[in-house]
Design a protein around this motif. Structure first.
Motif, mmCIF file in Angstrom:
data_model
loop_
_atom_site.group_PDB
_atom_site.id
_atom_site.type_symbol
_atom_site.label_atom_id
_atom_site.label_comp_id
_atom_site.label_asym_id
_atom_site.label_seq_id
_atom_site.Cartn_x
_atom_site.Cartn_y
_atom_site.Cartn_z
ATOM 1 N N UNK A 140 5.659 11.539 13.599
ATOM 2 C CA UNK A 140 5.959 11.965 12.219
ATOM 3 C C UNK A 140 6.357 10.803 11.313
ATOM 4 N N UNK A 141 6.098 9.578 11.736
ATOM 5 C CA UNK A 141 6.364 8.432 10.867
ATOM 6 C C UNK A 141 5.466 8.513 9.631
ATOM 7 N N UNK A 142 5.997 8.069 8.515
ATOM 8 C CA UNK A 142 5.220 8.049 7.269
ATOM 9 C C UNK A 142 5.031 6.592 6.863
ATOM 10 N N UNK A 143 3.784 6.222 6.583
ATOM 11 C CA UNK A 143 3.503 4.860 6.158
ATOM 12 C C UNK A 143 3.187 4.868 4.668
ATOM 13 N N UNK A 144 3.897 4.048 3.921
ATOM 14 C CA UNK A 144 3.733 4.026 2.474
ATOM 15 C C UNK A 144 2.692 2.984 2.096
ATOM 16 N N UNK A 145 1.733 3.412 1.286
ATOM 17 C CA UNK A 145 0.591 2.559 0.986
ATOM 18 C C UNK A 145 0.294 2.553 -0.507
ATOM 19 N N UNK A 146 -0.435 1.503 -0.893
ATOM 20 C CA UNK A 146 -1.007 1.450 -2.234
ATOM 21 C C UNK A 146 -2.459 1.872 -2.092
ATOM 22 N N UNK A 147 -2.890 2.808 -2.918
ATOM 23 C CA UNK A 147 -4.279 3.245 -2.840
ATOM 24 C C UNK A 147 -5.175 2.050 -3.128
ATOM 25 N N UNK A 148 -6.262 1.959 -2.348
ATOM 26 C CA UNK A 148 -7.205 0.874 -2.587
ATOM 27 C C UNK A 148 -6.908 -0.377 -1.787
ATOM 28 N N UNK A 149 -5.709 -0.447 -1.198
ATOM 29 C CA UNK A 149 -5.395 -1.655 -0.422
ATOM 30 C C UNK A 149 -5.647 -1.389 1.061
ATOM 31 N N UNK A 150 -5.821 -2.458 1.840
ATOM 32 C CA UNK A 150 -6.060 -2.265 3.270
ATOM 33 C C UNK A 150 -4.765 -1.955 4.011
ATOM 34 N N UNK A 151 -4.920 -1.373 5.200
ATOM 35 C CA UNK A 151 -3.736 -1.029 6.002
ATOM 36 C C UNK A 151 -4.098 -1.109 7.474
ATOM 37 N N UNK A 152 -3.144 -1.585 8.261
ATOM 38 C CA UNK A 152 -3.339 -1.601 9.712
ATOM 39 C C UNK A 152 -2.097 -1.018 10.359
#
Ligand SMILES: *[C@@H]1O[C@H](CO)[C@@H](O)[C@H](O)[C@H]1NC(C)=O
Ligand SMILES: *[C@@H]1O[C@H](CO)[C@@H](O)[C@H](O)[C@H]1NC(C)=O
Ligand SMILES: *[C@@H]1O[C@H](CO)[C@@H](O)[C@H](O)[C@H]1NC(C)=O
Ligand SMILES: *[C@@H]1O[C@H](CO)[C@@H](O)[C@H](O)[C@H]1NC(C)=O
Ligand SMILES: *[C@@H]1O[C@H](CO)[C@@H](O)[C@H](O)[C@H]1NC(C)=O
Ligand SMILES: *[C@@H]1O[C@H](CO)[C@@H](O)[C@H](O)[C@H]1NC(C)=O
Ligand SMILES: *[C@@H]1O[C@H](CO)[C@@H](O)[C@H](O)[C@H]1NC(C)=O
Ligand SMILES: *[C@@H]1O[C@H](CO)[C@@H](O)[C@H](O)[C@H]1NC(C)=O
Length: 532
Positions: free
Chosen positions: A225-237
């Motif tokens: 249930x961890x939530x990862x905060x992201x910017x739309x359009x940016x990459x994520x790993x």
């Protein structure tokens, strides 16, 4: 007995050499007297032959009629051999064979015991954990097959060792096990045959252990249930890691492609950790996070043969836009505070410094070897606006008596008969500050002397306070004007405004005291004429 046994086995084997196989190890069955037991041949054929070797002698099933079976308290049906009411006479060896081949053999021992008692080793042990659920199952071996005519099941009863009934189901379930549940449970299966009820009992022994220690999480990261905060359009790993316990273990992201050309994919890597373990990583890669990803669950799964398999699910969420308002406000407040401080400092610098000097009695005792706080020196004012003799006297008195300065005065400390220039320079040397006072009656100081003083001040870095009158301020002509201009560059100027400057609270006094060093209260030393 033992010798007999060890001899018999090879003998049996020798006997069965002709039949083609060695008899399998017999099933050992312990049965309470008065109970029923069903032996099964585990063979489909209806033609099996049962043989019994008991104290009563050897008997072949083929030779027994149904009435004879009844008399003996047995029932033979197809491949089953049922003893309805076991007693010592049934104790012995039983085998079923097809033709000359023994398919299965049994050794039956009958013992007497009261309800709740059992022969050691015949109980079925069960272990359950405290506060967890637990299910006891009534063993189903050696019970009659359901297809045997005239035998019908009459139900199951579960009882605790003390006889208390606890259930009438085949499975006795406890939802939450406690210490007090530990002990012996007896399940009784009843069968009805020709109007008679025949019982079979089985004993289960429940052991309640303390709560099972919590298993350490097998997926080390991320947590469920961890939530990862992201910017739309940016990459994520996002890396999912677990320690490998066996070579068959693996981690992977459920329903995610392994194809690196996809926008979202995962790849697996392994690395040796210092703890001698192999750390497995499944890296979930978003080349570019899209809005649709925010509405999905991403699950990482650990498949393991040796440890508990587990799944963690994570979600993505849009990074909250950072608000710069508080930051801006705090910067503005800081800048304003600093500006205000600077303004206040500039405006009240003099008052503040004097206040601190006066209240804290901040008298630095510098051992600079100087005898005077100031050298009050008069110079000729161009105009009539200079201080007159009484004003000068008043200035000296206030500085010495009111503010405690130790002054070097020409007409007091410089004894007559000395070379003027030499004495003046001596005075400059012995003083921390030179105060130049314009006086209107000619004090006899020439501009040449002022030039010498200027050089001396620059050389010795002595402080200079230049008192000017409002009238002299504008005058910049003549050799005196030039020297004054030079001196005013070296020192600080304080303007004498005549009567206005006389009160001790006037800005003249404030400025003058500010530019003078704090009074030292050192002993007064008179410059004595040198005796050559
Ligand atoms: C049972 O045995 C008899 C002779 O002993 C034979 O005729 C019959 O075919 C056998 N039945 C089966 C099903 O093997
Ligand atoms: C079983 O046999 C015993 C004596 O051997 C007898 O007392 C008992 O009633 C019998 N039980 C049944 C159900 O026939
Ligand atoms: C049953 O077989 C065992 C050996 O397997 C033997 O010792 C025992 O005497 C036999 N019992 C009977 C009643 O024949
Ligand atoms: C079953 O019981 C009935 C009557 O009680 C009897 O006629 C029949 O022979 C029995 N069958 C077997 C297989 O014992
Ligand atoms: C069979 O078991 C039931 C329940 O335990 C008991 O009431 C009954 O007396 C038993 N019958 C025999 C013959 O042991
Ligand atoms: C994920 O793991 C890979 C391989 O171990 C590593 O190269 C990468 O830097 C890791 N990424 C993050 C975000 O930790
Ligand atoms: C881990 O170490 C073992 C030997 O200690 C080696 O055979 C293996 O290749 C290593 N694996 C990795 C991924 O470095
Ligand atoms: C994600 O998981 C939560 C609970 O784990 C569930 O309620 C939700 O419906 C799931 N969403 C999707 C898109 O599967």
């Amino acid at each position: 007995m033992k010798v007999k046994e060890t001899l018999l086995v090879p003998v049996l084997c020798l006997f069965t050499l002709f039949t083609g196989m060695c008899p399998v190890k017999p099933d050992e069955i312990y049965i309470k007297s008065g109970e029923m037991v069903a032996l099964h041949c585990d063979h489909e054929s209806h033609n099996v032959t049962w043989s019994s070797y008991t104290t009563q002698g050897k008997t072949q099933s083929s030779s027994l009629s149904s009435s004879e079976q009844n008399r003996m308290g047995i029932l033979i049906h197809r491949s089953s051999f049922i003893i309805l009411n076991a007693s010592v006479i049934h104790q012995g060896n039983y085998s079923c064979s097809l033709g000359n081949t023994i398919i299965k053999s049994f050794r039956l021992a009958v013992y007497s015991a009261r309800f709740g008692e059992y022969k050691e080793g015949t109980e079925y042990p069960v272990t359950c954990y405290m506060h967890e659920s637990c299910t006891l199952t009534c063993p189903g071996n050696y019970i009659p097959d359901g297809n045997i005519p005239n035998i019908t099941s009459n139900g199951i009863i579960w009882q605790k060792g003390d006889g208390r009934r606890v259930s009438v189901e085949e499975h006795y379930s406890l939802s939450c096990v406690h210490d007090r549940d530990q002990g012996v449970y007896i399940c009784t299966r009843s069968y009805l045959y020709q109007g008679q009820i025949y019982n079979m009992t089985s004993t289960r022994k429940l052991t309640v252990k303390p709560e099972e220690p919590e298993q350490s999480p097998v997926i080390l990261f991320p947590r469920d249930k961890d939530v990862f905060y992201v910017d739309l359009g940016s990459p994520l790993e996002v890396n999912c890691t677990a320690d490998q316990c066996s070579e068959f273990d693996s981690v992977y992201w459920l329903s995610v492609d392994e194809n690196k050309n996809s926008r979202v994919f995962f790849y697996a890597t392994e690395e040796n950790t210092s703890g001698q373990k192999l750390r497995m990583t499944a890296s979930l890669v978003f080349k570019k996070v899209l809005e649709e990803d925010l509405f999905k669950n991403f699950s990482c799964k650990l498949d393991s043969t040796t440890q508990k398999s587990s799944v963690v699910t994570i979600t993505l969420a849009r990074k909250a836009r950072r608000s710069y308002v508080p930051l801006a406000v705090s910067i503005v407040v800081t800048v304003l505070t600093m500006a205000l401080t600077v303004v206040i400092y500039i405006k009240y610098k003099i008052s503040l410094t004097l206040f601190i000097r006066d209240t804290l009695g901040c008298h630095r005792s510098i051992s600079d070897g100087k005898s005077y706080d100031g050298y009050l020196m008069c110079y000729k004012s161009d105009t009539d606006a200079g201080l007159n003799t009484s004003e000068r006297k008043w200035l000296e008195d206030v500085l010495e008596d009111r503010f405690g300065y130790n002054l070097c005065l020409n007409d007091r400390d410089v004894l007559p008969g000395q070379a003027i220039a030499e004495t003046v320079l001596d005075c400059v040397e012995q003083s921390r500050t030179v105060i130049l006072v314009p006086t209107s009656p000619d004090p006899g100081l020439e501009s040449g002397l002022l030039t010498a003083i200027h050089e001396a001040l620059v050389e010795r870095q002595t402080r200079l306070v230049l008192i000017r009158t409002e009238a002299t301020e504008g005058v910049r002509s003549g050799s005196l004007g030039e020297v004054l201009h030079l001196l005013s560059n070296v020192g600080h100027c304080v303007t004498w405004k005549g009567k206005d400057s006389e009160p001790l609270s006037s800005s003249f006094w404030k400025q003058l005291r500010y530019y003078l060093p704090p009074a030292q209260h050192s002993q007064k030393i008179h410059l004595l004429p040198q005796t050559v």
